[in-house]
Design a protein around this motif. Structure first.
Motif, short mmCIF file in Angstrom:
data_model
loop_
_atom_site.label_atom_id
_atom_site.label_comp_id
_atom_site.label_asym_id
_atom_site.label_seq_id
_atom_site.Cartn_x
_atom_site.Cartn_y
_atom_site.Cartn_z
N GLY A 119 37.44 55.88 36.44
CA GLY A 119 37.66 55.57 35.04
C GLY A 119 38.89 54.70 34.88
O GLY A 119 39.51 54.29 35.86
N THR A 120 39.23 54.41 33.63
CA THR A 120 40.39 53.56 33.39
C THR A 120 41.70 54.33 33.50
O THR A 120 42.74 53.74 33.72
N THR A 169 45.80 50.88 35.00
CA THR A 169 45.09 49.75 35.61
C THR A 169 44.40 50.15 36.90
O THR A 169 44.17 49.30 37.77
N VAL A 170 44.08 51.44 37.05
CA VAL A 170 43.43 51.90 38.28
C VAL A 170 42.17 51.11 38.57
O VAL A 170 41.94 50.66 39.71
N LEU A 171 41.35 50.92 37.57
CA LEU A 171 40.06 50.25 37.78
C LEU A 171 40.24 48.81 38.22
O LEU A 171 39.64 48.36 39.20
N THR A 172 41.06 48.07 37.50
CA THR A 172 41.22 46.65 37.83
C THR A 172 42.04 46.44 39.09
O THR A 172 41.91 45.39 39.73
N ASP A 173 42.84 47.41 39.47
CA ASP A 173 43.55 47.32 40.75
C ASP A 173 42.62 47.64 41.92
O ASP A 173 42.72 47.03 42.99
N HIS A 192 37.40 47.58 31.76
CA HIS A 192 36.04 47.59 32.30
C HIS A 192 35.46 46.17 32.33
O HIS A 192 34.73 45.82 33.26
N HIS A 193 35.77 45.38 31.31
CA HIS A 193 35.28 44.00 31.26
C HIS A 193 35.84 43.20 32.42
O HIS A 193 35.11 42.46 33.10
#
Length: 206
Positions: free
Chosen positions: A72-73, A77-81, A134-135
């Motif tokens: 999850g987010t 910035t876990v997701l984008t990292d 997410h985007h």
């Protein structure tokens, strides 16, 4: 099949882990807190680590055939990292299949063509930080050479699988309001052996 599962201690991730383990797949999980993994889920190997750390990803992914990310987010910035590290690790090892969890906000808008739902009048949420992350992850995955699918649920209450839900490529099913964690996990797990939504987002709702 040997799977790497990220986000296995989350509400959807733990159900995907349970389904895969029950079917006899060898599941590696990378989690920051292994103690949060339900004791009834019998995975192949638990790696204590962080999906935003290159070395942790590389250790956990070794020998795997596919990757499932239920990250999850997490308010940051876990997701984008994590996503760029994951894409690189997969491409270096010729691992093609990537299944990730997204959000209905990154599906196409019906009311405002050319926009995503979170950018349009369809969205009822005032805060868009999570959708924007997410985007960004979606754009990185879309530009990769992977065989990817992004599952995009709407409002996600806890609940068991019913097997009775609707899905639609790149859009949220009309008047879709919610979908349980159980049905989301069950549908996501089925996509590992399906090419129906290859290289696309898919909305899911009742």
């Amino acid at each position: 099949m040997k799977l790497l599962l990220l986000g296995a201690t989350g509400r959807v991730g733990c159900e995907i882990a349970r389904l895969a383990a029950q079917d006899g797949h060898q599941v590696n999980v990378l989690v920051r807190t292994p103690e949060k993994l339900p004791s009834d889920i019998k995975v192949r190997q638990v790696f204590r680590g962080d999906a935003t750390v290159k070395e942790d990803i590389e250790q956990a992914i070794e020998g795997c055939d596919a990757v499932v990310s239920a990250l999850g987010t997490d308010g940051g910035t876990v997701l984008t990292d994590a996503v760029p590290l994951l894409i690189t690790a997969m491409q270096e090892r010729s691992i093609k299949r990537l299944l990730t969890m997204g959000t209905a906000g990154i599906l196409n808008s019906r009311t405002d063509p050319g926009l995503l739902r979170y950018q349009s009048s369809e969205s009822k949420r005032k805060l868009t930080r999570a959708a924007r992350e997410h985007h960004e992850a979606y754009l990185a995955i879309k530009e990769s050479y992977l065989d990817w699918t992004i599952i995009c649920p709407t409002y996600l209450p806890d609940g068991p699988p019913t097997g009775n839900y609707r899905t639609e490529k790149d859009y949220l099913p009309l008047e879709g309001m919610q979908i349980s964690t159980g049905d989301t996990a069950e549908f996501a797990y089925k996509q590992l052996s399906s090419e129906e939504f290859l290289c696309s987002r898919v909305g899911i709702a009742y």
